[in-house]
Design a protein around this motif. Structure first.
Motif, PDB file in Angstrom:
ATOM      1  N   PHE A   1      -2.163 -30.326 -31.719  1.00  0.00           N
ATOM      2  CA  PHE A   1      -3.426 -30.034 -32.404  1.00  0.00           C
ATOM      3  C   PHE A   1      -4.122 -28.920 -31.636  1.00  0.00           C
ATOM      4  O   PHE A   1      -4.226 -28.977 -30.404  1.00  0.00           O
ATOM      5  N   SER A   2      -4.624 -27.915 -32.366  1.00  0.00           N
ATOM      6  CA  SER A   2      -5.334 -26.826 -31.693  1.00  0.00           C
ATOM      7  C   SER A   2      -6.436 -26.273 -32.582  1.00  0.00           C
ATOM      8  O   SER A   2      -6.367 -26.367 -33.809  1.00  0.00           O
ATOM      9  N   PHE A   3      -7.462 -25.737 -31.952  1.00  0.00           N
ATOM     10  CA  PHE A   3      -8.545 -25.085 -32.676  1.00  0.00           C
ATOM     11  C   PHE A   3      -9.171 -24.022 -31.779  1.00  0.00           C
ATOM     12  O   PHE A   3      -9.056 -24.080 -30.549  1.00  0.00           O
ATOM     13  N   ASN A   4      -9.803 -23.035 -32.400  1.00  0.00           N
ATOM     14  CA  ASN A   4     -10.468 -21.953 -31.670  1.00  0.00           C
ATOM     15  C   ASN A   4     -11.979 -22.133 -31.743  1.00  0.00           C
ATOM     16  O   ASN A   4     -12.508 -22.538 -32.777  1.00  0.00           O
ATOM     17  N   MET A   5     -12.653 -21.821 -30.655  1.00  0.00           N
ATOM     18  CA  MET A   5     -14.100 -21.934 -30.633  1.00  0.00           C
ATOM     19  C   MET A   5     -14.687 -20.785 -29.817  1.00  0.00           C
ATOM     20  O   MET A   5     -14.139 -20.413 -28.770  1.00  0.00           O
ATOM     21  N   GLU A   6     -15.781 -20.241 -30.325  1.00  0.00           N
ATOM     22  CA  GLU A   6     -16.431 -19.118 -29.650  1.00  0.00           C
ATOM     23  C   GLU A   6     -17.693 -19.595 -28.944  1.00  0.00           C
ATOM     24  O   GLU A   6     -18.457 -20.401 -29.478  1.00  0.00           O
ATOM     25  N   PHE A   7     -17.921 -19.106 -27.715  1.00  0.00           N
ATOM     26  CA  PHE A   7     -19.100 -19.473 -26.929  1.00  0.00           C
ATOM     27  C   PHE A   7     -19.800 -18.214 -26.430  1.00  0.00           C
ATOM     28  O   PHE A   7     -19.140 -17.240 -26.034  1.00  0.00           O
ATOM     29  N   ALA A   8     -21.118 -18.257 -26.452  1.00  0.00           N
ATOM     30  CA  ALA A   8     -21.888 -17.195 -25.800  1.00  0.00           C
ATOM     31  C   ALA A   8     -21.862 -17.454 -24.299  1.00  0.00           C
ATOM     32  O   ALA A   8     -21.830 -18.605 -23.849  1.00  0.00           O
ATOM     33  N   VAL A   9     -21.877 -16.388 -23.510  1.00  0.00           N
ATOM     34  CA  VAL A   9     -21.802 -16.498 -22.047  1.00  0.00           C
ATOM     35  C   VAL A   9     -23.184 -16.309 -21.452  1.00  0.00           C
ATOM     36  O   VAL A   9     -23.912 -15.385 -21.813  1.00  0.00           O
ATOM     37  N   SER A  10     -23.556 -17.218 -20.554  1.00  0.00           N
ATOM     38  CA  SER A  10     -24.849 -17.125 -19.877  1.00  0.00           C
ATOM     39  C   SER A  10     -24.719 -16.285 -18.616  1.00  0.00           C
ATOM     40  O   SER A  10     -23.651 -16.223 -17.989  1.00  0.00           O
ATOM     41  N   SER A  11     -25.810 -15.654 -18.248  1.00  0.00           N
ATOM     42  CA  SER A  11     -25.824 -14.868 -17.010  1.00  0.00           C
ATOM     43  C   SER A  11     -26.101 -15.741 -15.797  1.00  0.00           C
ATOM     44  O   SER A  11     -26.077 -15.273 -14.658  1.00  0.00           O
ATOM     45  N   SER A  12     -26.353 -17.039 -16.016  1.00  0.00           N
ATOM     46  CA  SER A  12     -26.652 -17.956 -14.915  1.00  0.00           C
ATOM     47  C   SER A  12     -25.434 -18.160 -14.029  1.00  0.00           C
ATOM     48  O   SER A  12     -24.284 -18.058 -14.483  1.00  0.00           O
ATOM     49  N   ASN A  13     -25.711 -18.482 -12.779  1.00  0.00           N
ATOM     50  CA  ASN A  13     -24.649 -18.832 -11.849  1.00  0.00           C
ATOM     51  C   ASN A  13     -24.212 -20.265 -12.087  1.00  0.00           C
ATOM     52  O   ASN A  13     -25.023 -21.113 -12.429  1.00  0.00           O
ATOM     53  N   ILE A  14     -22.927 -20.538 -11.885  1.00  0.00           N
ATOM     54  CA  ILE A  14     -22.399 -21.874 -12.135  1.00  0.00           C
ATOM     55  C   ILE A  14     -23.085 -22.937 -11.298  1.00  0.00           C
ATOM     56  O   ILE A  14     -23.211 -24.097 -11.695  1.00  0.00           O
ATOM     57  N   ASN A  15     -23.567 -22.545 -10.120  1.00  0.00           N
ATOM     58  CA  ASN A  15     -24.212 -23.517  -9.231  1.00  0.00           C
ATOM     59  C   ASN A  15     -25.631 -23.855  -9.663  1.00  0.00           C
ATOM     60  O   ASN A  15     -26.227 -24.800  -9.167  1.00  0.00           O
ATOM     61  N   GLU A  16     -26.180 -23.053 -10.606  1.00  0.00           N
ATOM     62  CA  GLU A  16     -27.554 -23.290 -11.039  1.00  0.00           C
ATOM     63  C   GLU A  16     -27.659 -24.456 -12.010  1.00  0.00           C
ATOM     64  O   GLU A  16     -28.723 -25.030 -12.192  1.00  0.00           O
ATOM     65  N   ILE A  17     -26.553 -24.804 -12.655  1.00  0.00           N
ATOM     66  CA  ILE A  17     -26.590 -25.903 -13.624  1.00  0.00           C
ATOM     67  C   ILE A  17     -26.804 -27.216 -12.888  1.00  0.00           C
ATOM     68  O   ILE A  17     -26.060 -27.583 -11.992  1.00  0.00           O
ATOM     69  N   GLY A  18     -27.801 -27.905 -13.280  1.00  0.00           N
ATOM     70  CA  GLY A  18     -28.095 -29.209 -12.672  1.00  0.00           C
ATOM     71  C   GLY A  18     -28.936 -29.114 -11.420  1.00  0.00           C
ATOM     72  O   GLY A  18     -29.272 -30.118 -10.818  1.00  0.00           O
ATOM     73  N   GLU A  19     -29.324 -27.879 -10.994  1.00  0.00           N
ATOM     74  CA  GLU A  19     -30.134 -27.728  -9.793  1.00  0.00           C
ATOM     75  C   GLU A  19     -31.465 -28.443  -9.911  1.00  0.00           C
ATOM     76  O   GLU A  19     -31.979 -28.982  -8.947  1.00  0.00           O
ATOM     77  N   ASN A  20     -32.033 -28.425 -11.128  1.00  0.00           N
ATOM     78  CA  ASN A  20     -33.357 -29.002 -11.314  1.00  0.00           C
ATOM     79  C   ASN A  20     -33.335 -30.508 -11.526  1.00  0.00           C
ATOM     80  O   ASN A  20     -34.358 -31.118 -11.727  1.00  0.00           O
ATOM     81  N   HIS A  21     -32.126 -31.109 -11.482  1.00  0.00           N
ATOM     82  CA  HIS A  21     -32.028 -32.539 -11.699  1.00  0.00           C
ATOM     83  C   HIS A  21     -31.753 -33.238 -10.378  1.00  0.00           C
ATOM     84  O   HIS A  21     -30.826 -32.889  -9.662  1.00  0.00           O
ATOM     85  N   PRO A  22     -32.528 -34.243 -10.021  1.00  0.00           N
ATOM     86  CA  PRO A  22     -32.298 -34.955  -8.782  1.00  0.00           C
ATOM     87  C   PRO A  22     -30.956 -35.679  -8.810  1.00  0.00           C
ATOM     88  O   PRO A  22     -30.459 -36.041  -9.864  1.00  0.00           O
ATOM     89  N   SER A  23     -30.374 -35.900  -7.655  1.00  0.00           N
ATOM     90  CA  SER A  23     -29.083 -36.568  -7.561  1.00  0.00           C
ATOM     91  C   SER A  23     -29.169 -37.985  -8.077  1.00  0.00           C
ATOM     92  O   SER A  23     -30.080 -38.744  -7.732  1.00  0.00           O
ATOM     93  N   LEU A  24     -28.176 -38.356  -8.899  1.00  0.00           N
ATOM     94  CA  LEU A  24     -28.187 -39.698  -9.458  1.00  0.00           C
ATOM     95  C   LEU A  24     -27.809 -40.734  -8.402  1.00  0.00           C
ATOM     96  O   LEU A  24     -28.032 -41.912  -8.588  1.00  0.00           O
ATOM     97  N   LYS A  25     -27.183 -40.266  -7.331  1.00  0.00           N
ATOM     98  CA  LYS A  25     -26.803 -41.200  -6.281  1.00  0.00           C
ATOM     99  C   LYS A  25     -27.999 -41.581  -5.419  1.00  0.00           C
ATOM    100  O   LYS A  25     -27.974 -42.574  -4.702  1.00  0.00           O
ATOM    101  N   ASN A  26     -29.033 -40.788  -5.480  1.00  0.00           N
ATOM    102  CA  ASN A  26     -30.213 -41.048  -4.658  1.00  0.00           C
ATOM    103  C   ASN A  26     -31.153 -41.991  -5.386  1.00  0.00           C
ATOM    104  O   ASN A  26     -32.025 -41.570  -6.146  1.00  0.00           O
ATOM    105  N   THR A  27     -30.969 -43.285  -5.172  1.00  0.00           N
ATOM    106  CA  THR A  27     -31.807 -44.284  -5.838  1.00  0.00           C
ATOM    107  C   THR A  27     -33.050 -44.611  -5.018  1.00  0.00           C
ATOM    108  O   THR A  27     -33.931 -45.326  -5.500  1.00  0.00           O
ATOM    109  N   GLU A  28     -33.104 -44.114  -3.779  1.00  0.00           N
ATOM    110  CA  GLU A  28     -34.254 -44.423  -2.932  1.00  0.00           C
ATOM    111  C   GLU A  28     -35.549 -43.893  -3.536  1.00  0.00           C
ATOM    112  O   GLU A  28     -36.617 -44.488  -3.369  1.00  0.00           O
TER     113      GLU A  28
END
Length: 605
Positions: free
Chosen positions: A445-472
């Protein structure tokens, strides 16, 4: 041409068919019986002028007799009534004008009768335009002759023939009969046609009434189905929430290895049940056109690796090899799209591949076939060495509640919803699934999909979200929980105690408002279906409080419902977010952290 009519046919029945309209059948009948009248009249005139030794008139009437016989034979062999009608009108026109200008050289009552017959016949048989054309062809030359004759300026060398009174009487009598016959025949046909139209109109009105009733019934059925799904979702998800939740709580309590194995089996079974429920509900949303696609930043590589990590374990449990290959050009690229729906599509395809493969391997690939700065086009492929699909069944497997055969359903299980959901999710995005398969060798099974590319750095994703492991950071958080189900209350107490959150319980919306007014809380978990006052009304009342600090406290809805517009209802009531039962602990924790500490997505009524 009628199939039954041959060259030697003389029957009217064989040249009439149900495919012809009432008027067309009337025209054919007019010609068929009219030929008999014309032939008798023409034969009588032929004898009359022949006995008077009128050469031109005898020749003309003889030619008319032959033409009438030939046209009658043509009609009974090939009922092309339009051609026959044109031929008759042309013959009448030529005979009439030749009599006026050559043979008789005058306009008499016979001429007027012939013109009237041409007008009537032309309009009735061939319509307004053709009838007008033949009328003018006959009338204008006769008027011209009148003018020339009046000025005594018309003259030809040929002496006009004189007919006796008997010939005139025969002609007049025959012409009147033909005129009466044409009127009478078409009057009957028009009356019959009007009656049929009236009956058809009445039948159409009855059909429209039945159609309206059927549409109303279908709409009610659809509404009942949605309400049924919503009710069943709530009734199934509520105990399922307790099963999944308690499994998570016990797994988090560091059980023995044998206990952990049992708990994992319990959790896996509950997750499978939840997956089946979600498939049915998702398909209902898709069919109703209620699916909305996000366009958010995400890491495609992480999505594929996380999705395949869970599936790899299932494959390895069956002794299958599992391979994931990602095009290196996709590394460190941040894309815009709907990661949730993409994950759902790939998850269903990979799950199907594992389900229908007993030996061999599962292969998942993401290949970037077009790589630009602003967009990328990716081909996703899921290949297996399973049972394969017969060529004749390649289309049917995408239909809801359908698998290749009953044997397949019994042997491998499943609802037959996965591929139906995949196909419709792709179709809603204007995409198409490509399938190649051989029985006994496997499927791709195969399909094609087009995505727009962001100028953001890969490390920036999730930066604004606190770690889920930190329950303190959740310690000593004051939370109001509006929930009437005691099992869910017990689950929430156990789960929240591990995060050191201080819960206060209210068993209905009205009680929750009273407690909230007199206390101090950082966040509210609001069940939607409760006695006395539901969660929607309770949230609306809280947002109306005069104390702005209290009125803006984050509210997370807890829902086991499946109504298609549930998300819209939640946000319209002023709630900030929601989690669907059974929820994942990490999902709830992330939403709590986002709302309380990051202040994300707050809504103020």
């Amino acid at each position: 041409m009628s199939k039954d009519a041959g060259f030697f046919n003389f029957s009217l029945a064989k040249i009439l068919s149900d495919s012809q309209s009432i008027l067309d059948q009337a025209r054919i009948r007019l010609l068929y019986y009219g030929f008999y009248i014309i032939f008798v009249a023409a034969f009588g005139l032929f004898l009359s002028v022949y006995l008077q030794h009128l050469t031109l008139l005898t020749t003309t009437s003889g030619i008319v007799l032959i033409c009438i016989a030939a046209l009658f034979k043509y009609l009974t062999w090939a009922p092309r009534w339009r051609r026959v009608s044109h031929a008759l009108l042309l013959m009448a026109t030529l005979v009439n004008l030749s009599n006026v200008f050559i043979v008789i050289q005058k306009v008499d009552i016979i001429t007027i009768q012939v013109i009237l017959m041409v007008i009537l016949f032309g309009y009735y048989m061939l319509g307004q335009r053709v009838g007008l054309l033949y009328s003018l062809i006959n009338i204008i030359p006769v008027l011209v002759f009148y003018v020339l004759n009046y000025n005594e300026s018309y003259f030809i060398a040929l002496k006009p023939e004189q007919v006796d009174q008997s010939t005139i009487i025969i002609s007049m009598f025959a012409n009147f009969i033909i005129i009466i016959y044409i009127h009478s025949h078409f009057y009957s046909a028009f009356i019959k046609n009007i009656k049929q139209l009236k009956e058809t109109g009445q039948e159409q009105a009855i059909l429209n009434s039945k159609l309206e009733y059927a549409i109303e019934k279908a709409e009610k059925s659809s509404q009942i189905k949605s309400e049924f799904l919503a009710t069943m979702s709530h009734e199934i998800r509520t105990p399922l929430n307790a099963i999944v939740g308690m499994s998570n709580v016990m797994i988090m309590a560091n059980p023995r290895d044998d206990q952990r194995e049992n708990l994992n089996v319990l959790k896996s079974s509950a997750n499978n049940l939840q997956s089946i429920v979600n498939d049915v509900l998702d398909f209902n949303k898709i069919e109703a056109g209620k699916v909305m696609f996000e366009n958010v930043k995400f890491n495609l590589v992480d999505l594929l690796q996380n999705m395949c990590a869970a599936q790899r374990l299932k494959a390895e449990e069956k002794g299958l090899k599992f391979a994931l290959k990602i095009d290196p050009t996709l590394n460190n690229r941040v894309l815009f799209g709907d990661p949730t729906r993409l994950n759902q599509i790939l998850f269903n395809l990979v799950s199907n591949a594992i389900k229908f493969t007993s030996t061999g391997s599962i292969y998942v690939k993401a290949f970037c076939y077009e790589n630009q700065n602003s967009k990328v086009r990716v081909t996703f492929t899921v290949k297996d060495t399973g049972i394969g699909i017969d060529k004749s069944n390649l289309e049917s497997i995408f239909e809801p509640f359908t698998q290749e055969s009953i044997t397949t359903t019994r042997q491998y299980g499943g609802t037959g919803m996965g591929l139906a959901i995949v196909k419709r999710l792709l179709a809603l995005q204007g995409l198409h699934m490509h399938v190649s398969s051989k029985v006994g060798e496997g499927s791709e099974f195969s399909f094609n999909m087009e995505f727009a590319v962001s100028s953001s750095n890969i490390n920036e994703i999730g930066e604004n979200h606190p770690s889920l492991k930190n329950t303190e950071m959740l310690s000593n958080l004051n939370m109001l929980i509006a929930e009437d189900n005691p099992v869910n209350v017990l689950l929430m107490r156990k789960l929240l105690s591990r995060w050191k959150i201080k819960p206060t319980i209210a068993d209905n919306g009205e009680h929750a408002i009273e407690i909230f007014k007199s206390g101090s809380f950082d966040i509210i978990l609001m069940d939607l279906q409760m006695p006395v006052m539901n969660g929607f009304d309770a949230a609306i009342q809280i947002r109306k409080l005069p104390d702005m600090k209290k009125a803006n406290v984050p509210i997370i809805a807890l829902t086991a419902a499946a109504l298609l517009d549930i998300e819209e209802q939640i946000f319209n009531a002023g709630m900030n977010d929601y989690v669907s039962k059974p929820f994942k602990p990490e999902e709830l924790m992330e939403k709590i952290q986002n709302l309380v500490f990051a202040g994300a997505g707050q809504r103020v009524s």
